[in-house]
Design a protein around this motif. Structure first.
Motif, PDB file in Angstrom:
ATOM      1  N   CYS A   1     -62.009   5.549  35.084  1.00  0.00           N
ATOM      2  CA  CYS A   1     -60.899   4.475  33.918  1.00  0.00           C
ATOM      3  C   CYS A   1     -59.786   4.942  34.600  1.00  0.00           C
ATOM      4  O   CYS A   1     -59.311   5.893  34.497  1.00  0.00           O
ATOM      5  N   ALA A   2     -58.686   3.630  35.237  1.00  0.00           N
ATOM      6  CA  ALA A   2     -57.375   4.149  35.476  1.00  0.00           C
ATOM      7  C   ALA A   2     -56.352   3.414  35.638  1.00  0.00           C
ATOM      8  O   ALA A   2     -56.701   1.911  35.082  1.00  0.00           O
ATOM      9  N   ALA A   3     -55.944   3.799  34.725  1.00  0.00           N
ATOM     10  CA  ALA A   3     -54.483   2.876  34.134  1.00  0.00           C
ATOM     11  C   ALA A   3     -53.880   2.599  35.431  1.00  0.00           C
ATOM     12  O   ALA A   3     -53.623   3.426  36.336  1.00  0.00           O
ATOM     13  N   SER A   4     -53.026   1.904  35.242  1.00  0.00           N
ATOM     14  CA  SER A   4     -51.398   1.298  36.011  1.00  0.00           C
ATOM     15  C   SER A   4     -50.894   0.091  35.210  1.00  0.00           C
ATOM     16  O   SER A   4     -50.594  -0.139  34.094  1.00  0.00           O
ATOM     17  N   GLY A   5     -49.707   0.144  35.946  1.00  0.00           N
ATOM     18  CA  GLY A   5     -48.704  -0.481  36.046  1.00  0.00           C
ATOM     19  C   GLY A   5     -47.668   1.231  35.410  1.00  0.00           C
ATOM     20  O   GLY A   5     -47.566   1.618  36.523  1.00  0.00           O
ATOM     21  N   ARG A   6     -45.953   0.163  35.170  1.00  0.00           N
ATOM     22  CA  ARG A   6     -44.878   0.997  35.432  1.00  0.00           C
ATOM     23  C   ARG A   6     -45.131   2.344  34.289  1.00  0.00           C
ATOM     24  O   ARG A   6     -44.319   2.052  33.425  1.00  0.00           O
ATOM     25  N   ILE A   7     -45.759   2.820  34.010  1.00  0.00           N
ATOM     26  CA  ILE A   7     -46.314   4.033  33.595  1.00  0.00           C
ATOM     27  C   ILE A   7     -44.889   5.598  33.654  1.00  0.00           C
ATOM     28  O   ILE A   7     -44.487   5.723  34.693  1.00  0.00           O
ATOM     29  N   PHE A   8     -44.483   5.435  32.346  1.00  0.00           N
ATOM     30  CA  PHE A   8     -43.591   6.571  32.478  1.00  0.00           C
ATOM     31  C   PHE A   8     -44.946   8.007  31.879  1.00  0.00           C
ATOM     32  O   PHE A   8     -44.466   9.170  32.903  1.00  0.00           O
ATOM     33  N   SER A   9     -45.471   8.073  31.059  1.00  0.00           N
ATOM     34  CA  SER A   9     -46.037   8.786  30.887  1.00  0.00           C
ATOM     35  C   SER A   9     -47.755   7.885  30.031  1.00  0.00           C
ATOM     36  O   SER A   9     -46.954   7.172  28.912  1.00  0.00           O
ATOM     37  N   ILE A  10     -48.716   9.153  30.543  1.00  0.00           N
ATOM     38  CA  ILE A  10     -49.947   8.899  29.619  1.00  0.00           C
ATOM     39  C   ILE A  10     -50.228  10.268  28.185  1.00  0.00           C
ATOM     40  O   ILE A  10     -50.487  11.861  28.792  1.00  0.00           O
ATOM     41  N   ASN A  11     -49.488  10.771  27.075  1.00  0.00           N
ATOM     42  CA  ASN A  11     -50.561  11.642  26.352  1.00  0.00           C
ATOM     43  C   ASN A  11     -52.070  11.889  26.375  1.00  0.00           C
ATOM     44  O   ASN A  11     -52.078  12.845  27.094  1.00  0.00           O
ATOM     45  N   ALA A  12     -51.940  10.829  25.808  1.00  0.00           N
ATOM     46  CA  ALA A  12     -53.837  11.382  25.676  1.00  0.00           C
ATOM     47  C   ALA A  12     -54.829   9.988  25.995  1.00  0.00           C
ATOM     48  O   ALA A  12     -53.839   8.656  26.693  1.00  0.00           O
ATOM     49  N   MET A  13     -56.023  10.562  27.493  1.00  0.00           N
ATOM     50  CA  MET A  13     -56.553   9.589  27.462  1.00  0.00           C
ATOM     51  C   MET A  13     -58.307   9.686  27.103  1.00  0.00           C
ATOM     52  O   MET A  13     -58.613  10.976  27.456  1.00  0.00           O
ATOM     53  N   GLY A  14     -59.242   9.005  26.366  1.00  0.00           N
ATOM     54  CA  GLY A  14     -60.472   9.283  26.264  1.00  0.00           C
ATOM     55  C   GLY A  14     -61.092   7.839  26.144  1.00  0.00           C
ATOM     56  O   GLY A  14     -60.750   7.065  26.375  1.00  0.00           O
ATOM     57  N   TRP A  15     -61.767   8.226  25.768  1.00  0.00           N
ATOM     58  CA  TRP A  15     -63.782   7.103  25.920  1.00  0.00           C
ATOM     59  C   TRP A  15     -63.632   7.117  23.972  1.00  0.00           C
ATOM     60  O   TRP A  15     -64.160   7.939  23.455  1.00  0.00           O
ATOM     61  N   TYR A  16     -64.083   5.929  24.178  1.00  0.00           N
ATOM     62  CA  TYR A  16     -65.041   5.831  22.531  1.00  0.00           C
ATOM     63  C   TYR A  16     -65.720   4.805  22.942  1.00  0.00           C
ATOM     64  O   TYR A  16     -65.662   4.549  24.107  1.00  0.00           O
ATOM     65  N   ARG A  17     -66.343   4.031  21.968  1.00  0.00           N
ATOM     66  CA  ARG A  17     -68.605   3.517  21.796  1.00  0.00           C
ATOM     67  C   ARG A  17     -67.876   3.051  20.849  1.00  0.00           C
ATOM     68  O   ARG A  17     -67.852   3.603  19.748  1.00  0.00           O
ATOM     69  N   GLN A  18     -69.237   1.450  20.606  1.00  0.00           N
ATOM     70  CA  GLN A  18     -69.407   1.075  20.303  1.00  0.00           C
ATOM     71  C   GLN A  18     -71.067   0.435  20.448  1.00  0.00           C
ATOM     72  O   GLN A  18     -70.847  -0.740  21.104  1.00  0.00           O
ATOM     73  N   ALA A  19     -72.129   0.350  19.236  1.00  0.00           N
ATOM     74  CA  ALA A  19     -73.505   0.265  19.232  1.00  0.00           C
ATOM     75  C   ALA A  19     -73.149  -0.645  18.528  1.00  0.00           C
ATOM     76  O   ALA A  19     -72.490  -0.877  18.050  1.00  0.00           O
ATOM     77  N   PRO A  20     -74.420  -1.825  19.021  1.00  0.00           N
ATOM     78  CA  PRO A  20     -74.720  -2.916  18.572  1.00  0.00           C
ATOM     79  C   PRO A  20     -74.387  -2.644  16.491  1.00  0.00           C
ATOM     80  O   PRO A  20     -75.317  -1.464  16.482  1.00  0.00           O
ATOM     81  N   GLY A  21     -73.723  -3.141  15.844  1.00  0.00           N
ATOM     82  CA  GLY A  21     -74.099  -3.070  14.622  1.00  0.00           C
ATOM     83  C   GLY A  21     -73.697  -1.575  13.323  1.00  0.00           C
ATOM     84  O   GLY A  21     -72.989  -1.751  12.859  1.00  0.00           O
ATOM     85  N   LYS A  22     -73.072  -1.433  14.967  1.00  0.00           N
ATOM     86  CA  LYS A  22     -72.274  -0.004  13.955  1.00  0.00           C
ATOM     87  C   LYS A  22     -70.392   0.380  14.552  1.00  0.00           C
ATOM     88  O   LYS A  22     -69.803  -0.966  15.354  1.00  0.00           O
ATOM     89  N   GLN A  23     -69.488   0.568  14.019  1.00  0.00           N
ATOM     90  CA  GLN A  23     -68.495   0.600  14.197  1.00  0.00           C
ATOM     91  C   GLN A  23     -67.495   1.949  15.678  1.00  0.00           C
ATOM     92  O   GLN A  23     -68.618   2.348  16.068  1.00  0.00           O
ATOM     93  N   ARG A  24     -66.610   1.097  15.813  1.00  0.00           N
ATOM     94  CA  ARG A  24     -66.166   2.358  16.923  1.00  0.00           C
ATOM     95  C   ARG A  24     -66.251   3.176  16.374  1.00  0.00           C
ATOM     96  O   ARG A  24     -65.691   4.066  15.817  1.00  0.00           O
ATOM     97  N   GLU A  25     -66.694   4.789  17.672  1.00  0.00           N
ATOM     98  CA  GLU A  25     -66.849   5.897  17.285  1.00  0.00           C
ATOM     99  C   GLU A  25     -65.823   6.497  18.632  1.00  0.00           C
ATOM    100  O   GLU A  25     -66.281   6.331  19.697  1.00  0.00           O
TER     101      GLU A  25
END
Length: 124
Positions: free
Chosen positions: A21-45
């Motif tokens: 996953c690549a971030a683009s734009g006029r970025i000054f800073s990003i504190n945290a980066m991560g991954w979530y997932r959502q399976a069918p019929g379930k909440q994003r986790e």
């Protein structure tokens, strides 16, 4: 700021995939980066995240199998997924948290930015 995720696909149980996953734009800073997932019929986790200067954080279900890493210079986050299981099947979303970016010459803050999602299917 935009996030572009890639690397999803179909893999057999026990196989591996690497998400990027690549971030683009006029970025000054990003504190945290991560991954979530959502399976069918379930909440994003939360799957895993990593904040600046901190240790990675993992969901219990992926500990020992997934590894998150980050290239701060490129504002990119990776998720190496090994020993994949059918229950890992989901749409995986990249997230950037506590993001500061430029609008003209001023720095603006936003709580979170989400990528478009990439589908991971684990099936024989």
């Amino acid at each position: 700021v935009q996030l572009q995720a890639s690397g999803g696909g179909l893999v057999q149980p026990g196989g591996s995939l690497r998400l990027s996953c690549a971030a683009s734009g006029r970025i000054f800073s990003i504190n945290a980066m991560g991954w979530y997932r959502q399976a069918p019929g379930k909440q994003r986790e939360l799957v895993a995240d990593i904040a600046a200067g901190a240790n990675p954080n993992y969901a219990d279900s992926v500990k020992g199998r997934f590894t998150i890493s980050r290239d701060n210079g490129e504002a990119t986050v990776y998720l190496q997924m090994n020993n994949l299981k059918p229950e890992d099947t989901a749409v995986y979303y990249c997230n950037a948290g506590d993001v500061r970016y430029y609008i003209r010459t001023s720095v603006t803050w936003t709580r979170a930015v989400w990528g478009q999602g990439t589908l991971v299917t684990v099936s024989s």
